[in-house]
Design a protein around this motif. Structure first.
Motif, PDB file in Angstrom:
ATOM      1  N   TYR A 337       0.823  -1.209   0.000  1.00  0.00           N
ATOM      2  CA  TYR A 337       0.000   0.000   0.000  1.00  0.00           C
ATOM      3  C   TYR A 337       0.860   1.264   0.000  1.00  0.00           C
ATOM      4  CZ  TYR A 337      -3.063   3.702   1.698  1.00  0.00           C
ATOM      5  OH  TYR A 337      -3.724   4.884   1.843  1.00  0.00           O
ATOM      6  N   LYS A 341       0.587   3.921  -3.173  1.00  0.00           N
ATOM      7  CA  LYS A 341      -0.182   5.146  -2.953  1.00  0.00           C
ATOM      8  C   LYS A 341       0.673   6.376  -2.631  1.00  0.00           C
ATOM      9  CE  LYS A 341      -4.243   3.150  -3.338  1.00  0.00           C
ATOM     10  NZ  LYS A 341      -5.201   3.502  -4.421  1.00  0.00           N
ATOM     11  N   HIS A 342       1.928   6.171  -2.235  1.00  0.00           N
ATOM     12  CA  HIS A 342       2.735   7.314  -1.791  1.00  0.00           C
ATOM     13  C   HIS A 342       4.160   7.210  -2.328  1.00  0.00           C
ATOM     14  CE1 HIS A 342      -0.507   8.495   0.914  1.00  0.00           C
ATOM     15  NE2 HIS A 342      -0.579   7.236   1.298  1.00  0.00           N
TER      16      HIS A 342
END
Length: 464
Positions: A337, A341-342
């Protein structure tokens, strides 16, 4: 039924005295399955640091957690700890996701040395408010009442590196007696009065016995006891690996669990090569606290030609300001994740701002790195590439993790080894605006007479 089966052993040099790496499967009575070698996530007060239960469930591959009873009983004996009167299980108390199995132990991993020695009936522990005694009968009652999936028996570990001549004989005697008490209670099942339901009354946790760091001759009777009761055991717990190969064949078939791995993946590979199946990967949480992102892989065939490699870092220090404008993920190709996402710039900004999101994302990523690492280890052993992949990894990566450069989250009291005269590691969160005001003295609450009478599991059993 709690069972552990060795599925396949790695091909090893017959000239060595090591048992060799192996893959296996641990099956617990409640339906949990752990494919080994694998890692367990240590907790702080029942929670994997930096992760809420939903994040642990959705964004990591963690299958089991390690919980210490000493995390929850700081109020004893002056007051009854809430856990002692909790009507449900420990799983409910800490909101553990349904897909994760739970290991209950008396002490944290790694445990802080206590200045007071153990006694015949108590062990010394460190709670959030100081050193305390934990009656062994209370721990055994906790193992029955709280219904963990695996329970680790109490070991009489001395508070000195080399115990004296009079101390050594007590260690195996006490450990055997405490293990015998635990086996007797858990094999009898949870009483209906303790459990509250018929289904819970049938619950029997898997028992892991401590392996003592003593010469074989000094614990011969204890080892004989383990052999005689091997059918009642599911695994052995180690804090040191010196005596892994001294065990009789009957005990070699139990799951081997090492709880104090703090240096890094090289240590894990060396222990796997000596037959260890389960690990508390403590260095993963330490890296997260330090603002470090792991990025090592195992068994990718990057050195098949045998060309010497320049060792690379196992991880990256995300405090470095060069990442402030880096829009790449923490690790190229990672599908966790945090990487999907980052980017590095966001995580570096959160670290600099002391925003706790940084440690959440780093923990998610680091746990996923560990999950991929152990999956690759199992595949390597299964396909007969263990020796080659292990040597390649040793050449490819440096042994030490990067040094911490930034100031992480507030340290918990058990994250350092205490010594007399040490100053507090955390700055005070609040201070008096009146510089002339005297400092508030720290004191111990007065003992509650009623609480003293109901301070332990054994004493409050009649209330359940």
């Amino acid at each position: 039924m709690n069972t552990f089966r060795v599925l396949k052993a790695a091909v090893t040099d017959v000239a060595t005295t090591q048992s060799g790496a192996r893959i296996g499967v641990l099956q617990l009575s409640k339906g949990f399955t752990l494919h080994t070698p694998n890692f367990i996530a240590p907790t702080s007060r029942g929670v994997v640091p930096h992760l809420s239960p939903d994040n642990l469930d959705r964004n990591t591959g963690v299958v089991g957690v390690y919980v210490a009873l000493e995390d929850f009983i700081e109020k004893a004996p002056q007051r009854v700890p809430p856990l002692y009167t909790w009507p449900g299980t420990l799983r409910d108390f800490i909101s553990l996701p349904a897909d994760n199995f739970l290991i209950l132990a008396p002490r944290r991993s790694p445990a802080i040395v206590c200045p007071k020695p153990n006694s015949d009936a108590n062990i010394s522990i460190l709670t959030s408010v100081g050193f305390r005694d934990l009656p062994v009968k209370d721990y055994v009652s906790a193992a029955v009442k709280l219904r963990p999936d695996i329970v680790i028996s109490v070991a009489d570990i001395p508070n000195m590196e080399k115990p004296g001549k009079t101390r050594v004989p007590k260690i195996p005697v006490r450990t055997e007696r405490w293990l015998d008490e635990l086996i007797g209670r858990t094999n009898a099942g949870t009483s209906s009065k303790e459990a509250g339901t018929d289904a819970a009354a049938e619950h029997r946790p898997a028992v892991f016995a401590p392996a003592l760091s003593l010469e074989h001759v000094k614990q011969r009777l204890y080892i004989d006891y383990l052999v005689d009761n091997v059918d009642k055991l599911c695994g052995l717990v180690f804090t040191e690996a010196d005596h892994l190969l001294d065990l009789p064949d009957e005990l070699q078939q139990l799951a081997k669990y090492h709880t104090d791995v703090t240096s890094g993946p090289h240590e894990i590979l060396e222990l796997i090569d000596r037959g260890v199946d389960m690990f508390n990967a403590n260095f993963t949480g330490l890296a997260t606290d330090a603002g470090i992102a792991l990025h090592f892989t195992f068994g990718d065939g990057s050195n098949e030609g045998g060309v010497p490699l320049e060792p690379t870092d196992l991880a990256t220090d995300m405090w470095n300001e060069k990442f402030a404008t880096d829009l790449s993920p923490l690790e190229d190709g990672c599908v966790c994740y945090a990487c999907r996402k980052h980017h590095k710039a966001y995580i570096q900004h959160c670290l600099a701002a002391k925003e706790m999101t940084a440690w959440v994302l780093l923990q998610i990523h680091n746990l996923n790195v560990m999950d991929r690492f152990f999956e690759a280890v199992r595949k390597s052993i299964d396909q007969g590439r263990w020796e080659t992949d292990k040597e390649t990894f040793a050449q490819r990566y440096k042994r030490e993790l990067p040094e911490k450069t930034g100031k992480g989250p507030r340290l918990r009291g058990y994250q350092y080894k205490s010594a007399g005269g040490d100053k507090k590691l955390n700055d005070p969160a609040y201070r008096s605006l009146d510089v002339d005001a005297p400092e508030e003295e720290e004191g111990v609450p007065e003992a509650d007479a009623a609480g003293l009478q109901k301070s332990g599991f054994a004493q409050v059993a009649s209330d359940w």
